[in-house]
Structure formats: C-alpha cells, structure tokens
Design an enzyme around this catalytic site. Structure first.
Site, PDB file in Angstrom:
ATOM      1  CG  ASP A  87       0.041   0.781   5.602  1.00  0.00           C
ATOM      2  OD1 ASP A  87       0.774   1.776   5.379  1.00  0.00           O
ATOM      3  OD2 ASP A  87      -1.037   0.523   5.550  1.00  0.00           O
ATOM      4  CB  ILE A  88       5.201   2.798   3.092  1.00  0.00           C
ATOM      5  CG1 ILE A  88       5.909   1.459   2.301  1.00  0.00           C
ATOM      6  CG2 ILE A  88       6.325   3.977   3.044  1.00  0.00           C
ATOM      7  CD1 ILE A  88       6.259   1.730   1.163  1.00  0.00           C
ATOM      8  CE  LYS A 120      -3.359   2.663   5.273  1.00  0.00           C
ATOM      9  NZ  LYS A 120      -2.744   2.132   4.043  1.00  0.00           N
ATOM     10  CG  ASP A 132      -2.269  -4.333   0.702  1.00  0.00           C
ATOM     11  OD1 ASP A 132      -1.750  -3.183   1.211  1.00  0.00           O
ATOM     12  OD2 ASP A 132      -3.480  -4.272   0.460  1.00  0.00           O
ATOM     13  CG  PHE A 146      -4.013   9.123  -3.087  1.00  0.00           C
ATOM     14  CD1 PHE A 146      -3.102  10.156  -2.566  1.00  0.00           C
ATOM     15  CD2 PHE A 146      -4.706   9.477  -4.318  1.00  0.00           C
ATOM     16  CE1 PHE A 146      -2.808  11.410  -3.210  1.00  0.00           C
ATOM     17  CE2 PHE A 146      -4.436  10.799  -4.790  1.00  0.00           C
ATOM     18  CZ  PHE A 146      -3.570  11.654  -4.345  1.00  0.00           C
ATOM     19  CE  LYS A 183      -8.217   1.323   2.296  1.00  0.00           C
ATOM     20  NZ  LYS A 183      -8.278   1.276   0.922  1.00  0.00           N
ATOM     21  CE  LYS A 219       9.431 -19.620 -17.537  1.00  0.00           C
ATOM     22  NZ  LYS A 219       9.644 -20.042 -18.961  1.00  0.00           N
ATOM     23  CG  ASN A 275      -0.709  -2.188  -8.283  1.00  0.00           C
ATOM     24  OD1 ASN A 275      -0.839  -0.839  -8.996  1.00  0.00           O
ATOM     25  ND2 ASN A 275       0.084  -2.414  -7.345  1.00  0.00           N
TER      26      ASN A 275
END
Ligand code: CTP
Length: 391
Positions: free
Chosen positions: A304-305, A339, A277, A321, A335, A287, A208
């Site tokens: 999910d850490i 969490k 995720d 965050f 969230k 390859k 990302n």
C-alpha cells in the site's frame, strides 16, 4: 460566491484568430467573462459578429465608440478587467506594444491598462526567429508581460517550426493558472493518478476503470496554485497537465518505487491512483494458451503506497481517496484511520469513475464536509483549499 474573473481578449491580425473563437467558449464555460477588442486587421480574419455571438457582448474595434458612457473606452474597458490577453499577438503588434505606441483602441488600452498583460504570439517561423522578434520577446519578459507560447508545429503557410499560437485548451490552462492565487508557493506536492496495469502474460493484464481525471485535475490545480508538483501517473488517456513534473508508472510496484524515490522532500502526498491491491505471483514470459476447464491465477498482495508514505518517520501531509460502491462515508472513514491520514476524500464509484464531474466528501478529524457536485478541476481546487486550511 466568488466573482467571475474578467478578461479582455485583444485579437490582432493573424490567421490564428480562428482559434480564439473556441477560446472564448472555453473561457465562458470556465466562468471567465470575456470582452473582445479587435484591431482593424483582425477583422480580416474573423468577424466581430462571430466574437460578439460567442462572448455575448458587443465587440470594440474603433477608438471612437459613442456607446461607451465617458467616450473613453481605452480607460473604461481596462478598469473593469482582471487581465488583458492579446491572442493572436502578431509580430507587428508586439513591436508596437514594446514602444508604447497607441494608434488604435487595442494598443491604447494596453498602454493605459492597470491590470496584467498576457500575450500569445502567433507568426511564421522565420518571423519568430528574426533577431528583431527575439529582442522584442526578451523585452516582453523584462517588462513583466507574460508570454504564452508560441508552440511548435505545422503552420498555416505550410512551413513547420516555432511560432504557432497555442491551442485554445492550452491558452485556457495558462489563463486559469494566471488567475489562481499562489497559496501553495514554495510547497512540494507529490500525487499519484490513474490505473495500474498488472501484467499476466505479454498481452493480458489486470487493471481497473480509473480514468486519472481526478488526479490530473488535482495536479493541475496544485500547480496553478503555485506548488511544485510531481505527478506519478499510471495508465490514462489524458494529456500531461502543464507545469507539472511527470513520471510514468506501469504497475503498482513501479509506482511504489517512483513514489519512494521522490517522497523525501515533499510537503504533501496525495494518493489518487487506483492502485491494484493484487498482482500475479509471476508474469508468464509467453502468452498463456487456453486449455480445457478453468484457469487459476495466483495473486500476491501489493504494497500500500499511501500507507507506506503515511507511516514514514517524518511523513508529508498525506491525503487519500476512497472510491466506494456502498457505505461510502463509513468505509472511507475507516480507511483514514487505518492508514493514519489527516484527510481522506470519499466518493461513490458510479458518480466518479471516468466522468468529468465528481461529488466528494472530505473527511478529517473534525468530521465530514460534503462538496457540491462540480467539474473535477473545481473540486480539485476546493480540496487544495481545504488542505491549505488544515496545514
Ligand atoms: N492506495 C495506495 N496503494 C495501494 C492501494 C491503494 O496508495 N496499493 C491508495 C489509493 O491511491 C487511495 C487509497 O489508497 O488513495 C485507497 O484506499 P484502499 O483502501 O487501498 O482502497 P481500495 O484499494 O479501493 O480498497 P478496498 O479494495 O479494500 O476497498
């Protein structure tokens, strides 16, 4: 509003003097006022006019300056300063300092100071390695004078080794740390930052656009505030923050493992990393070759850490965050609850990703606290101050 910090920058004679022109610019950008004082020999390397133009203030060189009201610049200048930094500090000037000599304005200022003294040595490697210099270096520490550097590398004389003055950006990091109150002394903080890279085959990956800038700024701010900081970093192009224990994680699974190995004695955990995720079910050993038609990738959910840490039996204070492209506050608030986080920092993706500035809203059980748009280091400091209040 907080008063700007004020620094006397004492320049002594050395070729590294050219680097402090840049340092003055960086200090002013960081809201640190700079008053330049130069020795006579420093003026052989860089002109007072250059330093005046950059600092926006007259530069002092001689002892007998009639523009100072009471005719005592050595007293008046240091009374207005929060610190004196000697950069570059030549071997000769350091020796002079340690003997309490005062035969020019800069050495007199240092002797008459009532603020901290910081020095950034700069000299040839043989001069640095000389037992006399090493004795003086030990004495500086004993006299509680902070020493920044020296660094190692290629020198102006063509030799390579210890003795180079730190670069302007490194000196600025030391100065900022020096001026930051140590409100997190004795606290341990674990931070994740940057993007994870989930390999598909040996040359392709899912990742990302996170730059890691916000997480690195938080790590630096926390370290500057006196915390022992461990940073678990995914992919970034950034230099390591200074005074921070670094771990590198390539993908979500290794980031999860490193966090779990380090979390047990932490007081605070801040998840800033943009953790994938999903990752491919399997990584192809070779390859993948193209074929007619479409290609289907099978992905599995990653752990999910942050949620794992927040749900430990005795969790550290957990901060998340949330980067959202729409309904920022609503999604971030959800969230935080899901969490089980005391605090989440919400930001809008376009105003945050890859940028040096950010605009965030802190969401805790008492509501929303929007912070003004600012550079990420200042935002990081404000977040850390909010955490300290909550603790
Ligand atoms: N996070 C984490 N581990 C993951 C995923 C996210 O620790 N596997 C952390 C991030 O570091 C960040 C927060 O969780 O602090 C982001 O929350 P999340 O809901 O996972 O955000 P997104 O992955 O962006 O969620 P969504 O795609 O559903 O918006």
């Amino acid at each position: 509003m907080q008063k700007n910090k004020s620094l006397i920058l004492g320049i002594t004679g050395g070729i590294a003097a050219y680097k402090v022109a840049e340092l003055v610019r960086l200090c002013i950008k960081a809201d640190i006022d700079v008053q330049v004082v130069m020795t006579e020999s420093a003026t052989q390397f860089i002109t007072p006019m250059t330093m005046q133009a950059l600092s926006g203030k007259p530069v002092f060189v001689g002892m007998w300056d009639s523009t100072i009201d009471n005719g005592m610049p050595h007293i008046e200048l240091s009374r207005e300063a929060d610190a004196i930094l000697i950069a570059p500090a030549s071997a000769e000037f350091i020796a002079k300092l340690l003997h309490g000599r005062a035969d020019d304005l800069l050495s007199t200022l240092c002797l008459a100071r009532n603020c901290p003294l910081l020095v950034a040595p700069a000299m040839n490697k043989q001069m640095w390695e000389n037992p006399a210099t090493q004795r003086n270096f030990a004495q500086l520490k004993a006299d509680r004078i902070a020493v920044f550097g020296p660094g190692n590398g290629e020198q102006a004389c063509g030799e390579t080794g210890d003795g180079r003055m730190l670069e302007a950006t490194e000196l600025l990091a030391h100065i900022k740390a020096h001026f930051t109150p140590k409100i997190f002394a004795n606290k341990k903080i674990l931070i994740t930052a940057g993007a994870t890279i989930e390999m598909i085959d040996p040359v392709r990956a899912i990742t990302n656009l996170s730059s890691g800038k916000m997480g690195y700024a938080l790590a630096q701010a926390a370290a500057d505030m006196g915390a022992t900081v461990t940073l678990v970093s995914g992919a970034t192009q950034l230099p390591a923050p200074f005074n921070v224990n670094m771990h590198h994680a390539s993908d979500a699974a290794s980031m999860h493992r490193i966090v779990m190995e380090n979390v047990s004695d932490q007081d605070i955990f801040i998840g800033v990393a943009a953790v994938a995720d999903y990752s491919p079910n399997e990584v192809a050993n070779q390859k993948i070759k193209k074929h007619e038609g479409s290609l289907t990738l099978h992905l599995k959910r990653n752990q999910d850490i942050l949620a794992t840490v927040a749900n430990l039996p005795n969790p550290p204070f957990c901060v998340g965050f949330a980067a959202e492209s729409e309904r920022v506050i609503e999604y971030a608030s959800q969230k935080r609850i899901e969490k089980k986080l005391p605090l989440i920092v919400a930001n809008e993706v376009n105003s945050a990703i890859g940028r040096d500035e950010n605009q965030v809203t802190l969401i805790d059980k008492n509501g929303n606290h929007a912070l003004a748009r600012n550079d990420k280091y200042k935002i990081a400091k404000a977040i850390m101050q909010h955490i300290q209040q909550m603790l």
